[in-house]
Write a protein that holds these residues in place. Structure first.
Motif, PDB file in Angstrom:
ATOM      1  N   GLU A  15       0.831  -1.192   0.000  1.00 31.20           N
ATOM      2  CA  GLU A  15       0.000   0.000   0.000  1.00 31.20           C
ATOM      3  C   GLU A  15       0.873   1.252   0.000  1.00 31.20           C
ATOM      4  N   GLY A  16       0.532   2.219  -0.862  1.00 32.16           N
ATOM      5  CA  GLY A  16       1.299   3.455  -0.935  1.00 32.16           C
ATOM      6  C   GLY A  16       2.420   3.446  -1.953  1.00 32.16           C
ATOM      7  N   THR A  17       2.722   2.296  -2.524  1.00 33.04           N
ATOM      8  CA  THR A  17       3.788   2.206  -3.537  1.00 33.04           C
ATOM      9  C   THR A  17       3.168   2.233  -4.931  1.00 33.04           C
ATOM     10  N   MET A  83      -5.494  -0.289  -0.778  1.00 31.79           N
ATOM     11  CA  MET A  83      -5.974  -1.657  -0.552  1.00 31.79           C
ATOM     12  C   MET A  83      -7.150  -1.994  -1.450  1.00 31.79           C
ATOM     13  N   SER A  84      -7.984  -1.013  -1.713  1.00 30.70           N
ATOM     14  CA  SER A  84      -9.175  -1.255  -2.535  1.00 30.70           C
ATOM     15  C   SER A  84      -8.851  -1.483  -4.014  1.00 30.70           C
ATOM     16  N   ASP A  85      -7.589  -1.302  -4.401  1.00 36.48           N
ATOM     17  CA  ASP A  85      -7.194  -1.547  -5.791  1.00 36.48           C
ATOM     18  C   ASP A  85      -6.998  -3.028  -6.080  1.00 36.48           C
ATOM     19  N   VAL A 111      -2.526  -6.114  -3.033  1.00 31.92           N
ATOM     20  CA  VAL A 111      -2.011  -4.973  -2.297  1.00 31.92           C
ATOM     21  C   VAL A 111      -1.929  -5.352  -0.826  1.00 31.92           C
ATOM     22  N   SER A 112      -0.730  -5.264  -0.274  1.00 36.67           N
ATOM     23  CA  SER A 112      -0.531  -5.623   1.130  1.00 36.67           C
ATOM     24  C   SER A 112      -0.324  -4.365   1.964  1.00 36.67           C
TER      25      SER A 112
END
Lengths: 113, 116
Positions: A15-17, A83-85, A111-112
């Motif tokens: 997440e965030g990357t 995460m929702s992706d 997505v972790s």
């Protein structure tokens, strides 16, 4: 004949990357290209489309894709994964308006946290 | 954008029986498409159904197995005949978007079919 190759069957990110889902196409003409997303047990949703206008296409949920004719590519990117992706993503080509869509085999995005 | 509904949303059927799937659109569309998505696979086009003409089938799909009706501009049916477990799939209909010269397609939610 037109075809689509999604180069990765599975992509895992934190997440965030950034997210990069790769797609190459083959078409005799100037194609229309699409990215669709399918969340588990849900229908297909159009993320974005390229139809010979601007080569950099912006879609929903922060996704974008760049059409590169010289590389016959239409890679999907997002600066920061959420995460929702997490879902299945399909790269799709259509040679002529009104003809059927040709789907790639799909890329599963995980997505972790 | 078009709103598409499909009935049934899911079904479990016995081998050798037939199931008819309905696709309803909230606006008039010329072109409708039927796709199959086998478990863990991508989508494959079955046929194109235009109102007023016979459906056009893709290689590997035949009318006797997948008869299609298109009685008007907002409705179509796909029948899966003489079913076997290999027919277990999600079946989706889609329509072309008239505003965008049919370059964009909208999909129904799909019908999840399990054949025992």
């Amino acid at each position: 004949a037109q075809s689509v190759t999604q180069l990765d069957s599975h992509v895992s990110v934190s997440e965030g990357t950034p997210v990069l889902l790769r797609c190459n196409y083959s078409s005799s003409y100037s194609p229309s290209l699409f990215w669709y997303v399918q969340h588990p047990n849900k229908g297909l949703q159009l993320l974005l489309k390229y139809t010979s206008a601007a080569t950099l296409v912006k879609g929903i949920n922060g996704f974008e894709a760049e059409f590169k004719k010289s590389e016959t590519s239409f890679h999907l990117t997002k600066p920061s994964a959420h995460m929702s992706d997490a879902a299945e993503y399909f790269c799709v080509v259509s040679e002529t308006a009104g003809t059927a869509l040709i789907f790639g085999k799909g890329t599963t995005l995980s997505v972790s946290s | 954008s078009a709103v598409i509904s499909q009935k049934p949303s899911r079904d479990i059927c016995q081998r050798g029986t037939s199931l008819t799937i309905q696709c309803q659109v909230d606006s008039q569309v010329t072109m409708m498409f039927w796709y199959r998505q086998q478990p863990g696979q991508s989508l494959t086009l079955i046929a194109t159904a235009n109102q007023g003409s016979e459906a056009t089938y893709e290689s590997g799909f035949v009318i006797d197995k997948f008869p299609i009706s298109r009685p008007n501009l907002t409705f179509s049916t796909l029948t899966v005949s003489n079913m076997s477990p290999e027919d277990s799939s999600i079946y989706l209909c889609s329509v072309g978007d008239r505003v965008n010269s049919y370059n964009e397609q909208f999909f129904g939610p799909g019908t999840r079919l399990t054949v025992l």
